[in-house]
Design an enzyme around this catalytic site. Sequence first.
Site, short mmCIF file in Angstrom:
data_model
loop_
_atom_site.label_atom_id
_atom_site.label_comp_id
_atom_site.label_asym_id
_atom_site.label_seq_id
_atom_site.Cartn_x
_atom_site.Cartn_y
_atom_site.Cartn_z
N ASP A 162 0.85 -1.18 0.00
CA ASP A 162 0.00 0.00 0.00
C ASP A 162 0.89 1.24 0.00
OD1 ASP A 162 -1.83 2.07 0.51
OD2 ASP A 162 -3.08 0.78 1.77
N LYS A 198 -1.79 9.65 0.44
CA LYS A 198 -2.09 10.91 1.12
C LYS A 198 -0.99 11.26 2.11
CE LYS A 198 -7.11 10.51 0.67
NZ LYS A 198 -8.43 10.47 1.39
N ASP A 207 3.39 -0.36 -8.66
CA ASP A 207 2.86 0.36 -9.81
C ASP A 207 2.70 1.84 -9.49
OD1 ASP A 207 0.73 -0.45 -7.99
OD2 ASP A 207 -0.62 0.51 -9.42
N THR A 240 2.77 -11.77 -8.84
CA THR A 240 1.55 -11.61 -8.05
C THR A 240 0.36 -11.41 -9.00
OG1 THR A 240 1.58 -9.18 -7.91
CG2 THR A 240 2.92 -10.39 -6.31
N GLU A 262 0.46 -7.91 -10.33
CA GLU A 262 1.42 -7.71 -11.42
C GLU A 262 0.88 -8.25 -12.73
OE1 GLU A 262 6.22 -7.98 -12.11
OE2 GLU A 262 5.30 -9.20 -10.53
#
Length: 237
Positions: free
Chosen positions: A113, A117, A149, A182, A185
């Site tokens: 993750d 923010k 990504d 994964t 991916e």
Amino acid sequence: MRSSVTLANRDSERTLAELTAPFDPGALLAGGGPWEVEIGFGKGRYLLRRALAAPGTRFLGIEVAAQYWGLLVERMRRRGARNLLAVRGEAEALLAALLPPELARAVHVYFPDPWPKARHQRRRLFDPSSIDLVLGLLAPGGRLFFATDHLRYGEVVASLLAAYPGVVVTPREGPWAEGPRTNYEAKYLAEGRPILRLEAVRRAAAGERPLHPDGWRDVAVGYRLSVPEPATREVMA
């Protein structure tokens, strides 16, 4: 933490409270061999595939989501993976207080993750104040494999690793040789989304666990203050 951590191998499931200290992950798997660790394994696609392909290596996976952890446990038991230990819990707490330092020859972190923010970025796994926990899991000469990504986050991770003492970082051009590691991916490759991949090698000597230059301010040091007795006040008649 003891009540919230659950560990499972092919044959059994235990909470941390049922284990003796100090924790030895090798006591929960048959055989020997080097360790590889995946932090945040999701549905466990890569971890299970690697465990089945390399029976002489021991694998440990960390995942906080109970649903994904249970899915991997079910699959590894169905496939008979004897060399895989699945741990459910918060990664930072496990790295700081449970797993032995310099355990692994390889650590895998794929699509964590990014917490984009600004007010949430201190929750990132790769942060100046916590990156030593991840790299401290590597034995000297061990390798970290990373992919994301979220390119801006990837650049931050690359900079953090490059500034860490005793670590050599190499950006990887193109996909992994064996293909997507994964589900994320595979999906992102099909969509044509750019992916940043990194490999980092820990060159520090055994026992050396330096802090990141930008993380020392967050280290808490406790010491005992000598507090004088309060002055006696005169009681006015």
